[in-house]
Design an enzyme around this catalytic site. Structure first.
Site, mmCIF file in Angstrom:
data_model
loop_
_atom_site.group_PDB
_atom_site.id
_atom_site.type_symbol
_atom_site.label_atom_id
_atom_site.label_comp_id
_atom_site.label_asym_id
_atom_site.label_seq_id
_atom_site.Cartn_x
_atom_site.Cartn_y
_atom_site.Cartn_z
ATOM 1 C CE LYS A 264 -3.457 2.979 2.963
ATOM 2 N NZ LYS A 264 -4.267 2.420 4.218
ATOM 3 C CG ASP A 269 -5.526 7.770 4.677
ATOM 4 O OD1 ASP A 269 -6.413 9.084 4.577
ATOM 5 O OD2 ASP A 269 -6.110 7.124 5.327
ATOM 6 C CE LYS A 276 -6.265 8.955 7.512
ATOM 7 N NZ LYS A 276 -7.241 7.855 9.113
ATOM 8 C CG ASP A 287 -1.693 5.379 4.815
ATOM 9 O OD1 ASP A 287 -1.798 3.577 5.526
ATOM 10 O OD2 ASP A 287 -3.036 5.629 4.180
ATOM 11 C CG ASP A 346 -9.741 7.826 6.813
ATOM 12 O OD1 ASP A 346 -8.322 7.481 6.233
ATOM 13 O OD2 ASP A 346 -10.245 8.124 8.040
ATOM 14 C CD GLU A 348 -6.707 5.548 2.157
ATOM 15 O OE1 GLU A 348 -7.815 5.171 3.581
ATOM 16 O OE2 GLU A 348 -5.891 5.318 3.170
ATOM 17 N NE ARG A 350 -11.192 -0.958 3.377
ATOM 18 C CZ ARG A 350 -11.867 -1.589 5.279
ATOM 19 N NH1 ARG A 350 -12.828 -1.747 5.318
ATOM 20 N NH2 ARG A 350 -10.574 -0.953 6.010
#
Ligand code: BES
Ligand code: MN
Ligand code: ZN
Length: 494
Positions: A264, A269, A276, A287, A346, A348, A350
């Site tokens: 990933k 993020d 967030k 991230d 959020d 994101e 996956r």
């Protein structure tokens, strides 16, 4: 920091600093005793002073005046052997103490302490990784760089008997792993305004040049042609162009099925429209640590010239809010053809992974492992010790667990059965991208499981292990050791 072994009488040899283990308040091992004798019992007298606590991780450093210029006495706790945790704490403390000296070289006896169920190879491998971990500095972004290199520069491991051949190879592999860890840490620690998707792609190209790998970087247009609707949906809010990085290493015959690692690569993020909260949002520069770890693993495997084929895939983009950003409730079509209702922008990770995992099919992989800072829920479940491991395959799960234990970079298996799939039902699309608060790390893995039916697959959630918060904030380089060891084991088994 370079590690090597010696079997010649270390008590008489010259060294800037000796790392000497103390177990249960006494010098541990015959070499430690020989050094004590060569120094007229100075070490025993130091222990008698009571200044070294018995607790594992306590150290006492001093100068000597013989061939051995300095000594670090390191406590490994009480009893006849050290627990794994005590051993690691003590080794790290010893290297930290040694780094305070200006000695260029050191002689280590730390492996003379017995650890339950761990052999000498484990102790050398893990010691080398711990020494390099302690020595790591990130100073690229400071205007005044610390000029002095990490010390000691050279560490000699004093072995009592020969048999250094396989152990030397162990240290060579440990060095390759540590170089991979350092790369992963550097990428993780870089701020998101430097480490963009384009920067990750450039890093991959550089690796390809240095280690003779094949590198391909797909841009937005190519992703559109492949119908990667989920990855593109995450990228919509960002001014930075997304990339899909593919690196290939061929260390075995072309017909051998490759291991595929997918990382990933969200370089920042914000949560997107599902923004967030502000506190600690800076940590979302980490991230992309899954991406960093698979690039680090590629570096380690290629440097060690492992006889295996390895493909690394990195879907990378920022997750930003914006006028064009994906909105909660939007439905997108993934490369697999399945539709996803994006209820929370959020979630994101996956989304970018499901398209990369679909893309992985084309390599006819022997196994696919994805690595992601995927869920806060995984941190709640496992804390910061073990990475979360999810796999429908008992064999692959066991391999990854064993690999982790062998390099002190552990993972803990979590459930993944279909009962949790219920939570991902959507009234409008094939699947929703969130499954509610209960079992958040499991439903995230369940989402990925829907896209990985065609090959043997495992997922590592590294949200709790990829970086440290607080005053010691920084990327850990995990799980580069676990992944590399896993790849090495596959190479050795073939
Ligand atoms: N990158 C985060 C996960 C994360 C959060 C890792 C905090 C480490 C620390 C991920 O993209 C995310 O935001 N996940 C959400 C999922 C939720 C919306 C279902 C989470 O964990 O809150
Ligand atoms: Mn997120
Ligand atoms: Zn994320």
């Amino acid at each position: 920091m370079q590690f090597s072994t010696t079997t010649s009488a270390p008590a008489r040899s010259r060294t800037g600093c000796a790392l000497v283990p103390v177990l249960d308040g006494k010098l541990c091992g015959s070499t430690a005793q020989a050094i004590d004798e060569a120094n007229d019992g100075r070490l025993t007298r130091l222990l008698k002073s009571g200044d070294l606590k018995k607790k594992a991780g306590s150290t006492l450093s001093t100068h000597l005046d013989g061939a051995i210029a300095r000594v670090v006495l390191a406590s490994f706790g009480e009893g006849k052997q050290a627990s794994e945790k005590d051993w690691l704490d003590a080794v790290r403390a010893a290297y930290k103490a040694a780094s305070a000296f200006s000695a260029d070289d050191a002689l280590s006896l730390l492996h003379d302490v017995p650890v339950a169920e761990r052999d000498l190879a484990w102790k050398l491998r893990v010691q080398a990784l711990a020494g390099r971990d302690v020595a790591y500095r990130f100073e690229q972004m400071k205007s005044e760089r610390e000029p002095k290199p990490a010390r000691p520069k050279r560490v000699t491991i004093a072995l009592e008997r020969a048999g250094a051949g396989p152990l030397a190879r162990e240290l060579e592999r440990a060095r390759a792993i540590a170089n991979g860890v350092d790369l992963a840490k550097d990428l993780g620690n870089l701020p998101a305004n430097v480490c963009t998707p384009t920067y990750l792609a450039d890093t991959a190209r550089k690796l390809a040049r240095e280690f003779d790998l094949k590198c391909e970087v797909l841009d937005e247009r190519q992703m559109q042609a492949l119908k990667m609707g989920a990855l593109l949906a995450v990228a919509r809010g960002s001014a930075q162009p997304p990339k899909l990085i593919v690196l290939r290493y061929q260390g075995a015959g072309a017909r051998r099925a490759p291991i595929v690692l997918v990382g990933k690569g969200i370089t920042f993020d914000t949560g997107g429209i599902s923004l967030k909260p502000a506190p600690e949002m800076d940590e979302m520069k980490f991230d992309m640590c899954g991406a960093a770890s698979v690039l680090g693993t590629m570096r380690a495997v290629a440097e060690a010239k492992a006889k295996v084929n390895l493909v690394v895939i990195v879907p990378t983009t920022e997750n930003m809010p914006g006028g064009r950003a994906t909105k909660p409730g939007d439905i997108v079509t993934t490369m697999s053809g399945k539709t996803v209702e994006i209820l929370n922008t959020d979630a994101e990770g996956r989304l970018i992974l499901c398209d990369a995992l679909e893309y992985a099919k084309r390599f006819s992989p022997a196994a696919v492992v994805d690595v992601a800072t995927l869920t806060g829920a995984c941190v709640i479940a496992l804390g910061h010790h073990h990475s979360g491991l999810f796999s429908p395959s008992d064999e692959l799960a066991a391999e990854l667990q064993a690999a982790g234990r062998e390099v002190a970079d552990t993972c803990w298996r979590m459930p993944l059965d279909d009962v949790y799939q219920e939570q991902l039902k959507s009234p409008f699309a094939d699947v929703a991208n969130i499954g509610g608060r209960p079992a958040g790390s499991i439903t995230a893995a369940c989402f990925l499981a829907r896209f990985t039916k065609d090959y043997t697959w495992a997922h590592l959630d590294i949200a709790g292990t990829a970086w440290r918060s607080g005053t010691n904030k920084g990327a850990s380089g995990r799980p580069v050791p676990l992944l590399t060891r896993f790849v090495f084991a596959r190479a050795d088994a073939a």
